[in-house]
Each structure stands twice: as C-alpha cells, then as structure tokens.
Design an enzyme around this catalytic site. Structure first.
Site, PDB file in Angstrom:
ATOM      1  N   TYR A   1      16.187  31.380   6.953  1.00  0.00           N
ATOM      2  CA  TYR A   1      15.687  32.386   7.895  1.00  0.00           C
ATOM      3  C   TYR A   1      15.372  31.913   9.522  1.00  0.00           C
ATOM      4  CZ  TYR A   1      12.545  31.597   2.949  1.00  0.00           C
ATOM      5  OH  TYR A   1      12.577  30.883   1.855  1.00  0.00           O
TER       6      TYR A   1
ATOM      7  N   ASP B   1      12.356  24.396   0.298  1.00  0.00           N
ATOM      8  CA  ASP B   1      12.909  23.544  -0.965  1.00  0.00           C
ATOM      9  C   ASP B   1      14.083  23.228  -0.819  1.00  0.00           C
ATOM     10  OD1 ASP B   1      10.811  24.288  -2.578  1.00  0.00           O
ATOM     11  OD2 ASP B   1      11.520  26.679  -2.857  1.00  0.00           O
TER      12      ASP B   1
ATOM     13  N   ARG C   1     -10.959  -0.727  14.941  1.00  0.00           N
ATOM     14  CA  ARG C   1     -11.014  -0.070  13.687  1.00  0.00           C
ATOM     15  C   ARG C   1     -12.027  -0.391  12.265  1.00  0.00           C
ATOM     16  NH1 ARG C   1      -4.947   1.078  11.218  1.00  0.00           N
ATOM     17  NH2 ARG C   1      -5.581  -0.672   9.833  1.00  0.00           N
TER      18      ARG C   1
ATOM     19  N   LYS D   1       0.951  -1.499   0.108  1.00  0.00           N
ATOM     20  CA  LYS D   1      -0.374   0.054  -0.157  1.00  0.00           C
ATOM     21  C   LYS D   1       0.920   1.563   0.001  1.00  0.00           C
ATOM     22  CE  LYS D   1       0.015  -0.406   5.001  1.00  0.00           C
ATOM     23  NZ  LYS D   1      -0.975  -0.690   6.002  1.00  0.00           N
TER      24      LYS D   1
ATOM     25  N   HIS E   1      -6.376  -7.245  11.811  1.00  0.00           N
ATOM     26  CA  HIS E   1      -5.422  -6.808  12.357  1.00  0.00           C
ATOM     27  C   HIS E   1      -5.029  -6.878  13.516  1.00  0.00           C
ATOM     28  CE1 HIS E   1      -1.966  -4.227  10.764  1.00  0.00           C
ATOM     29  NE2 HIS E   1      -2.287  -3.428  10.743  1.00  0.00           N
TER      30      HIS E   1
ATOM     31  N   ARG F   1       1.370 -10.671   6.247  1.00  0.00           N
ATOM     32  CA  ARG F   1       0.471  -9.866   5.645  1.00  0.00           C
ATOM     33  C   ARG F   1       1.707  -8.334   6.602  1.00  0.00           C
ATOM     34  NH1 ARG F   1      -4.101 -10.258   7.887  1.00  0.00           N
ATOM     35  NH2 ARG F   1      -3.293  -8.112   8.848  1.00  0.00           N
TER      36      ARG F   1
ATOM     37  N   CYS G   1      13.533  24.353   4.085  1.00  0.00           N
ATOM     38  CA  CYS G   1      13.195  25.474   4.393  1.00  0.00           C
ATOM     39  C   CYS G   1      12.418  24.778   3.006  1.00  0.00           C
ATOM     40  CB  CYS G   1      13.427  26.619   3.026  1.00  0.00           C
ATOM     41  SG  CYS G   1      14.984  27.603   4.131  1.00  0.00           S
TER      42      CYS G   1
HETATM   43  C1  LIG Z   1      -0.925  -1.531   6.858  1.00  0.00           C
HETATM   44  C2  LIG Z   1      -1.027  -2.759   7.462  1.00  0.00           C
HETATM   45  C3  LIG Z   1      -0.307  -3.933   6.684  1.00  0.00           C
HETATM   46  C4  LIG Z   1       1.827  -4.502   7.301  1.00  0.00           C
HETATM   47  O1  LIG Z   1       2.136  -3.555   8.229  1.00  0.00           O
HETATM   48  P1  LIG Z   1       2.895  -2.931   8.611  1.00  0.00           P
HETATM   49  O2  LIG Z   1       3.195  -3.101  10.107  1.00  0.00           O
HETATM   50  O3  LIG Z   1       3.855  -2.583   7.471  1.00  0.00           O
HETATM   51  O4  LIG Z   1       3.881  -5.335   8.690  1.00  0.00           O
HETATM   52  C5  LIG Z   1      -1.188  -5.151   7.379  1.00  0.00           C
HETATM   53  N1  LIG Z   1      -2.552  -5.350   7.401  1.00  0.00           N
HETATM   54  C6  LIG Z   1      -3.169  -4.323   7.777  1.00  0.00           C
HETATM   55  C7  LIG Z   1      -4.814  -4.275   7.376  1.00  0.00           C
HETATM   56  C8  LIG Z   1      -2.281  -3.172   7.402  1.00  0.00           C
HETATM   57  O5  LIG Z   1      -3.803  -2.259   7.694  1.00  0.00           O
END
Ligand SMILES: *Cc1c(COP(=O)(O)O)cnc(C)c1O
Length: 397
Positions: free
Chosen positions: A274, A323, A138, A35, A170, A232, A321
């Site tokens: 600055y 840039d 979530r 992602k 998750h 994942r 800054c």
């Molecule tokens: C981002 C995400 C992951 C990966 O998490 P990491 O901590 O980067 O390994 C896995 N599952 C879901 C649902 C996520 O949103």
C-alpha cells in the site's frame, strides 16, 4: 498443519528465569505474576512450569484469570487483585472466588464489605490481602483510609468471615533502583503493616517488589526483608529485562515465527505494498509473511524490523498490512523458499531480533510487545531446550 504464525514458548527458559528470581528473592518467596495470559505466553502451562521451578504462589489481576487457572487444574495459591466492582454482582462473584480458594486482593471498603458478605454466603473463610497505596496513586487503599480499612477487616476477622493473609503495595519507580520514592514506599508499607498489627491483624505475607526491584535489590527494599517476605515478579518470568538494555541473566522465553507464504521477483523502481512506501532500488526478491497488525505486528514497525530466515537477517519493507508484511531478500539468487520459517523475534541467541529490539523500534516497552500478540498467532509450548534451528527445519516435502 503447522500454523502460519506461531509464538513458541520455551519452558526451559521460564524455569531458568523463575529459579533465578527465587534466588534473587530469597529468603522471600516468589508470587509469579501471570496476568494477561501470562504476558501472552499461556497462563496454565506457564503456571505449571513456574510452580515446578520454585514459585510459591501465582498472582493475577482479575478473577477471570484466576478462574481460568483453577479450571486448568492449577491448585496452588492464587491471588487476584483487580476487581471491576459491580455492586449487583460483587457478592456472588467473590463467593465463587472464595469457594475456588482464590485469595482476594482488596482495595476499597465496598470490596471489603462484599467479601465479608460473600464469605458468610459461601460459608467459608475468605482469604484476603490488603492492597495499600504507598505512592503509586493507582489501586489500593489511600493512606487516609488505612486505619478504617484495617479496623473493618479486624471486625470481619472476628466475625469469622475473613482471614487477612497479606498486605501489599506496588512501586512507581522500581526501574530506577535507588530513586527516593522506592525507600519512601518501602517505609510506607512497613507502616501499613504496623497499622494492621495494631488493629489486631496478623498478616503473614507482605510484598512490594516487582521484577526490577527483585533483580536490582535496591537497599531500601533489601533492608525490609525481615518484614517483606514475598515478591511479585512478572515480566522477568518470561525472560524479558524489566530495565531494557540491562542484562540480568534472564532467557527470553518467546520466539515469534511466521512461514513464508510466497516469494516474488520485482524490478528496480517497483513500489511495494500500500502506498508504495518502499520502492526497490534494484531488482530483488520479496518474501511475504502472513502476519500483520491484526496479529500484533504494529504498523509503527514498518521499515523498522528485520526477520531471520535460515540464520540470515532480512529487512521488512513497505507498510505493515492487517494480515501480511513483506521482507526484502535482496538482489541475488534467493536462499529462501515458500514454507520457510522466518523468526521475527526471539531470545536473540541465534542472531534474530528480540522483543526489546521491537520495543525500541516501536517506541514502547518489551511488556507491550509480548502482550499485544493476538489474532492468528498460535501458542506452542516446548519443554526442552530446542535449538532455534529446529524452528526453522522448514524445507518440507
Ligand atoms: C503487573 C504487576 C506486577 C508485576 O510487574 P513486573 O514489572 O512485570 O514484574 C506486580 N504487582 C502488581 C500489582 C502488578 O500489577
């Protein structure tokens, strides 16, 4: 023309990290999480490398990210799990996803209805993974919704619209491996799977572990391996430690460099940039780097980072800054010239700072450092291990 600011992505490192994650996950298979443009590393090229190194599948948040991978020629299974649900467009968008062979993570009953309708419209089976909330609070179906969700999905399966391929959740506290909620969430996911089976579904993939869970292998999760057969990992694919300060043998893939735009002698007592926040204590030379907060070098890092040029470290001075930013080359005869390459962060193997150093200095996590790069930063992909020196072969004619 070499871009002024580059994030070089070392695919040798990505492949190493994916192999390491595949070993740590076995016998479960790896869904590499790509992602946010592969955490800023470039989704399509990273996908190719991750799949070649043993990832079985790709996970992304949004359908736009999944479509980009398909358009980039990635044919492997892709799952997308985060949907901004527009009731007027959901069916059409899901139909396009189904036609593109994208597995849909579903979290609400309106998503289930829209996916089932989209499958009938696309005249194609929708492959679905059910996201269940086991305590993160979530995304995902709340516990009280599980029974109805699985019953609805069983009906949609019976109608020939969907195939429930996965059930997943998750973790809230995976960076604290033996924390009690990990065990609670694992137990809860196993229950969700038994609810699914009781409803007549036969999910083949069950996944819960993100990078910290894969790498620390908390007992609660390892005990579930007969049921949980995929992982994942995200941040670890890119070689960043999900628990900053703990070394898992990963290799950071990204090196951020900028080319010195000019050097300038200043005198003791001169203020710099600055607000004159930095005042030179002695005569010195400054180097200007064409990278600023519009590129993801946060203002909060002012005075808190160092760059490496030609193998030596120099402090950033004065405000960051939009840039540009300045570094202090010190009072002696400067060894740095216009056009030299400054390494802002990298794997750290050649003495340069790391994304972890930046994260600590800015009061954030390494995840945010790599994903916040933008603006004029150009991605460059290298497929062979290249000594950092080569990034610095800088004295051009
Ligand atoms: C981002 C995400 C992951 C990966 O998490 P990491 O901590 O980067 O390994 C896995 N599952 C879901 C649902 C996520 O949103």
């Amino acid at each position: 023309m070499i871009p002024a600011v580059q994030a070089t992505v070392d695919h040798h490192a990505i492949a190493h990290n994916v192999r390491l994650l595949a070993q740590a996950s076995a016998p479960a298979q790896v869904i590499a999480v790509l992602k946010a443009n592969a955490y800023g590393h470039g989704a399509v090229p990273v996908a190719r490398t991750a799949l070649a190194a043993g990832a079985a599948q790709i996970g992304v948040a949004t359908l736009a990210e999944a479509f980009e991978l398909r358009q980039g020629g990635i044919e492997a299974p892709i799952i997308a799990w985060l949907h901004a649900f527009d009731p007027d467009e959901a069916v059409a968008v899901f139909a396009e996803a189904i036609a593109s062979g994208i597995e849909l993570g579903v979290s609400t009953s309106s998503q289930v209805r829209a996916v089932a309708e989209a499958a009938l419209r696309a005249d194609q089976l929708a492959v679905v993974a059910v996201k269940v909330d086991t305590g993160l609070n979530r995304g995902g179906f709340a516990r009280g919704e599980w029974r109805k969700a699985f019953a609805d999905l069983a009906n949609a399966e019976a109608a020939g619209a969907v195939q429930v391929r996965g059930v997943f959740s998750h973790l809230a506290n995976a960076d604290r491996p033996e924390y009690r909620t990990n065990a609670e969430q694992a137990r809860s996911l196993r229950e969700a799977v038994s609810f699914a089976r009781a409803a007549g579904l036969a999910p083949e993939l069950v996944h819960l572990a993100n990078s910290p869970a894969v790498l620390t292998r908390p007992k609660a999760l390892v005990n579930e391996l007969p049921v949980f057969n995929a992982t994942r990992p995200g941040v670890a694919v890119y070689g960043l430690s999900p628990i900053m300060g703990r070394d898992f043998g990963l290799i950071p893939a990204m090196t951020l460099t900028a080319r010195v735009g000019l050097t300038k002698r200043i005198h003791a007592g001169d203020g710099v940039s600055y607000g004159h926040d930095f005042v030179a204590a002695s005569d010195t030379t400054l180097a200007l780097l064409p990278i600023g907060y519009a590129d993801g070098l946060q203002r909060a890092l002012a005075g808190k980072f160092e760059v490496s040029i030609g193998g030596r470290r120099y402090p950033g001075v004065g405000r960051v800054c939009m840039d540009q930013v300045l570094v202090d080359l010190g009072p002696g005869e400067p060894k740095v010239r216009e056009g030299d390459t400054a390494v802002l962060f990298g794997p750290g193997s050649d003495g340069e700072q790391t994304a972890d150093d930046w994260a600590r200095a800015a009061g954030t996590i390494n995840y945010e450092i790599v994903t916040q790069l933008r603006g004029r930063v150009q991605l460059r992909h290298i497929h062979q291990r290249e000594p950092v020196d080569q990034l610095r072969h800088t004295h051009h004619a």
